[in-house]
Design a protein around this motif. Structure first.
Motif, PDB file in Angstrom:
ATOM      1  N   LEU A 197       0.835  -1.201   0.000  1.00 57.26           N
ATOM      2  CA  LEU A 197       0.000   0.000   0.000  1.00 57.26           C
ATOM      3  C   LEU A 197       0.869   1.249   0.000  1.00 57.26           C
ATOM      4  O   LEU A 197       1.864   1.323   0.727  1.00 57.26           O
ATOM      5  N   SER A 198       0.486   2.215  -0.792  1.00 55.95           N
ATOM      6  CA  SER A 198       1.215   3.482  -0.849  1.00 55.95           C
ATOM      7  C   SER A 198       0.752   4.396   0.278  1.00 55.95           C
ATOM      8  O   SER A 198      -0.379   4.278   0.762  1.00 55.95           O
ATOM      9  N   PRO A 199       1.601   5.316   0.711  1.00 57.84           N
ATOM     10  CA  PRO A 199       1.185   6.241   1.777  1.00 57.84           C
ATOM     11  C   PRO A 199       0.059   7.151   1.310  1.00 57.84           C
ATOM     12  O   PRO A 199      -0.080   7.439   0.115  1.00 57.84           O
ATOM     13  N   ALA A 200      -0.738   7.588   2.265  1.00 58.95           N
ATOM     14  CA  ALA A 200      -1.884   8.434   1.928  1.00 58.95           C
ATOM     15  C   ALA A 200      -1.449   9.817   1.476  1.00 58.95           C
ATOM     16  O   ALA A 200      -2.139  10.463   0.685  1.00 58.95           O
ATOM     17  N   GLN A 201      -0.313  10.286   1.974  1.00 57.22           N
ATOM     18  CA  GLN A 201       0.154  11.620   1.637  1.00 57.22           C
ATOM     19  C   GLN A 201       1.661  11.611   1.425  1.00 57.22           C
ATOM     20  O   GLN A 201       2.356  10.698   1.878  1.00 57.22           O
ATOM     21  N   ASP A 202       2.129  12.641   0.748  1.00 57.30           N
ATOM     22  CA  ASP A 202       3.552  12.794   0.465  1.00 57.30           C
ATOM     23  C   ASP A 202       4.186  13.585   1.604  1.00 57.30           C
ATOM     24  O   ASP A 202       3.867  14.765   1.806  1.00 57.30           O
ATOM     25  N   LEU A 203       5.074  12.939   2.359  1.00 60.53           N
ATOM     26  CA  LEU A 203       5.684  13.601   3.509  1.00 60.53           C
ATOM     27  C   LEU A 203       6.492  14.824   3.090  1.00 60.53           C
ATOM     28  O   LEU A 203       6.446  15.867   3.753  1.00 60.53           O
ATOM     29  N   GLY A 204       7.228  14.713   1.991  1.00 60.37           N
ATOM     30  CA  GLY A 204       8.013  15.856   1.531  1.00 60.37           C
ATOM     31  C   GLY A 204       7.145  17.053   1.199  1.00 60.37           C
ATOM     32  O   GLY A 204       7.463  18.192   1.550  1.00 60.37           O
ATOM     33  N   LYS A 205       6.020  16.801   0.534  1.00 63.49           N
ATOM     34  CA  LYS A 205       5.117  17.899   0.190  1.00 63.49           C
ATOM     35  C   LYS A 205       4.451  18.467   1.440  1.00 63.49           C
ATOM     36  O   LYS A 205       4.217  19.679   1.537  1.00 63.49           O
ATOM     37  N   ASP A 206       4.149  17.607   2.404  1.00 64.43           N
ATOM     38  CA  ASP A 206       3.559  18.094   3.654  1.00 64.43           C
ATOM     39  C   ASP A 206       4.525  19.018   4.390  1.00 64.43           C
ATOM     40  O   ASP A 206       4.113  20.032   4.965  1.00 64.43           O
ATOM     41  N   LEU A 207       5.807  18.668   4.392  1.00 64.79           N
ATOM     42  CA  LEU A 207       6.796  19.531   5.040  1.00 64.79           C
ATOM     43  C   LEU A 207       6.906  20.876   4.322  1.00 64.79           C
ATOM     44  O   LEU A 207       7.078  21.922   4.965  1.00 64.79           O
ATOM     45  N   GLN A 208       6.797  20.852   3.006  1.00 65.82           N
ATOM     46  CA  GLN A 208       6.796  22.116   2.268  1.00 65.82           C
ATOM     47  C   GLN A 208       5.588  22.970   2.637  1.00 65.82           C
ATOM     48  O   GLN A 208       5.681  24.196   2.760  1.00 65.82           O
ATOM     49  N   LYS A 209       4.445  22.327   2.838  1.00 62.54           N
ATOM     50  CA  LYS A 209       3.251  23.070   3.243  1.00 62.54           C
ATOM     51  C   LYS A 209       3.428  23.696   4.623  1.00 62.54           C
ATOM     52  O   LYS A 209       2.951  24.806   4.882  1.00 62.54           O
ATOM     53  N   VAL A 210       4.106  22.972   5.499  1.00 64.96           N
ATOM     54  CA  VAL A 210       4.374  23.527   6.829  1.00 64.96           C
ATOM     55  C   VAL A 210       5.234  24.779   6.720  1.00 64.96           C
ATOM     56  O   VAL A 210       4.952  25.817   7.345  1.00 64.96           O
ATOM     57  N   LEU A 211       6.292  24.704   5.927  1.00 60.72           N
ATOM     58  CA  LEU A 211       7.171  25.865   5.760  1.00 60.72           C
ATOM     59  C   LEU A 211       6.430  27.032   5.111  1.00 60.72           C
ATOM     60  O   LEU A 211       6.587  28.193   5.525  1.00 60.72           O
ATOM     61  N   ALA A 212       5.615  26.731   4.106  1.00 59.05           N
ATOM     62  CA  ALA A 212       4.850  27.792   3.452  1.00 59.05           C
ATOM     63  C   ALA A 212       3.858  28.430   4.420  1.00 59.05           C
ATOM     64  O   ALA A 212       3.673  29.659   4.424  1.00 59.05           O
ATOM     65  N   SER A 213       3.232  27.617   5.251  1.00 55.68           N
ATOM     66  CA  SER A 213       2.284  28.148   6.233  1.00 55.68           C
ATOM     67  C   SER A 213       2.988  29.019   7.266  1.00 55.68           C
ATOM     68  O   SER A 213       2.447  30.042   7.700  1.00 55.68           O
ATOM     69  N   ILE A 214       4.197  28.616   7.661  1.00 57.65           N
ATOM     70  CA  ILE A 214       4.965  29.427   8.610  1.00 57.65           C
ATOM     71  C   ILE A 214       5.285  30.792   8.005  1.00 57.65           C
ATOM     72  O   ILE A 214       5.146  31.837   8.661  1.00 57.65           O
ATOM     73  N   LEU A 215       5.716  30.795   6.747  1.00 59.76           N
ATOM     74  CA  LEU A 215       5.991  32.070   6.078  1.00 59.76           C
ATOM     75  C   LEU A 215       4.738  32.936   6.014  1.00 59.76           C
ATOM     76  O   LEU A 215       4.789  34.146   6.268  1.00 59.76           O
ATOM     77  N   LEU A 216       3.611  32.321   5.676  1.00 56.21           N
ATOM     78  CA  LEU A 216       2.367  33.077   5.555  1.00 56.21           C
ATOM     79  C   LEU A 216       1.925  33.654   6.897  1.00 56.21           C
ATOM     80  O   LEU A 216       1.624  34.855   7.005  1.00 56.21           O
ATOM     81  N   LEU A 217       1.893  32.828   7.931  1.00 49.95           N
ATOM     82  CA  LEU A 217       1.382  33.272   9.225  1.00 49.95           C
ATOM     83  C   LEU A 217       2.291  34.317   9.870  1.00 49.95           C
ATOM     84  O   LEU A 217       1.837  35.390  10.281  1.00 49.95           O
ATOM     85  N   PHE A 218       3.583  34.002   9.951  1.00 54.10           N
ATOM     86  CA  PHE A 218       4.493  34.948  10.590  1.00 54.10           C
ATOM     87  C   PHE A 218       4.660  36.208   9.751  1.00 54.10           C
ATOM     88  O   PHE A 218       4.822  37.307  10.291  1.00 54.10           O
ATOM     89  N   GLY A 219       4.640  36.045   8.432  1.00 51.80           N
ATOM     90  CA  GLY A 219       4.719  37.225   7.586  1.00 51.80           C
ATOM     91  C   GLY A 219       3.543  38.154   7.806  1.00 51.80           C
ATOM     92  O   GLY A 219       3.707  39.375   7.941  1.00 51.80           O
ATOM     93  N   ALA A 220       2.330  37.585   7.870  1.00 49.25           N
ATOM     94  CA  ALA A 220       1.139  38.411   8.083  1.00 49.25           C
ATOM     95  C   ALA A 220       1.149  39.063   9.464  1.00 49.25           C
ATOM     96  O   ALA A 220       0.842  40.255   9.608  1.00 49.25           O
TER      97      ALA A 220
END
Length: 271
Positions: A197-220
């Protein structure tokens, strides 16, 4: 300092708005307290009593234990509230008690080798080390940052030792866990190969989303603070950072996200 917010409410809010704000604060307080009581009672009943003390307990017995546990948690909370001198001290104590187990509770989703003994060791050790370094004069560490670092390092050493000295979870348990959750990352490669079975989500892409969210939240947040404090240069810098985070996050969210499988449902059940 703790009376600053109530004083501002009394000085600047009209009676009607003041009543609404007070009611909202009381509601938030009641919600937090009830959640803590129910969580504590559930932990004692399901994770301690039913698992270790009486696995064959009936539902009426579990209900009784849950009610008694709710009373116990409430009484202990009331005692702690009366003994506390200020909110900041209690807040630091809660962080100190829980910080040591944070790493293992995260890693268990990314590495199959983390077993129940490691988690239990981390939780118990974090409690006692946190209490000792916060309250016991002989072991107390005044600097809060150093205290957190010491607790984290000590508890990590203890749970890693417990993990290595105790057997791993059975293959059946690990495979069943993987089938139910389909975690990503290299830590579950062995179970991924066994189940096919393949994983439900891509861990690498999830980590990128975390970094992008950090930039968005702290930037705002920091951009808003910069403009409000009449520091436009800082405001524009963080605003650009927030916009970049928002654009990055939108690009990542355009990719198709597979639904998380649920036990008892086939792939055809997902629309």
């Amino acid at each position: 300092r703790e009376l600053g917010y109530p004083k501002l409410m009394i000085d600047f809010l009209s009676p009607g708005i003041l009543g609404v704000v007070v009611a909202s604060l009381v509601a938030a307080f009641m919600s937090t307290v009830s959640t803590s009581i129910n969580w504590g009672a559930s932990f004692i009943t399901n994770d301690l009593y039913r698992r270790f003390i009486k696995p064959d307990a009936t539902q009426p017995q579990l209900v009784l234990v849950g009610r008694l546990s709710s009373i116990l948690v409430t009484v202990l909370g009331a005692i702690a509230a009366f003994l506390a001198t200020d909110v900041a001290t209690v807040f630091r104590l809660v962080i100190a008690i829980g910080t040591g187990s944070g790493l293992v509770l995260i890693l268990r989703w990314f590495w199959w080798r983390v077993n129940a003994a490691a988690e239990l060791t981390a939780i118990v050790a974090s409690f006692f080390v946190g209490m000792a370094t916060s309250l016991v004069p002989a072991f107390k560490i005044e600097d809060f940052g150093l205290r957190i670092m010491f607790i984290t390092a000590t508890v990590t050493i203890l749970w890693v030792m417990a993990m290595l000295l105790t057997p791993q979870e059975s293959d059946a348990t690990l495979e069943e866990f993987y089938r139910r959750t389909l975690p990503g990352g290299p830590g579950w490669q062995q179970q991924r190969m066994k189940t096919g079975l393949s994983p439900a989500q891509d861990l690498g892409k999830d980590l990128q989303k975390v970094l992008a969210s950090i930039l968005l939240l702290f930037g705002a947040l920091l951009a808003t603070g910069g403009f409000l404090l009449l520091k436009p240069n800082i405001g524009w810098i963080f605003l650009i950072m927030g916009v970049l985070g928002w654009v990055w996050l939108r690009q990542l969210n355009k990719s198709k996200i597979l639904p998380m499988p649920r036990p008892g449902l086939d792939d055809d059940d997902f629309v």
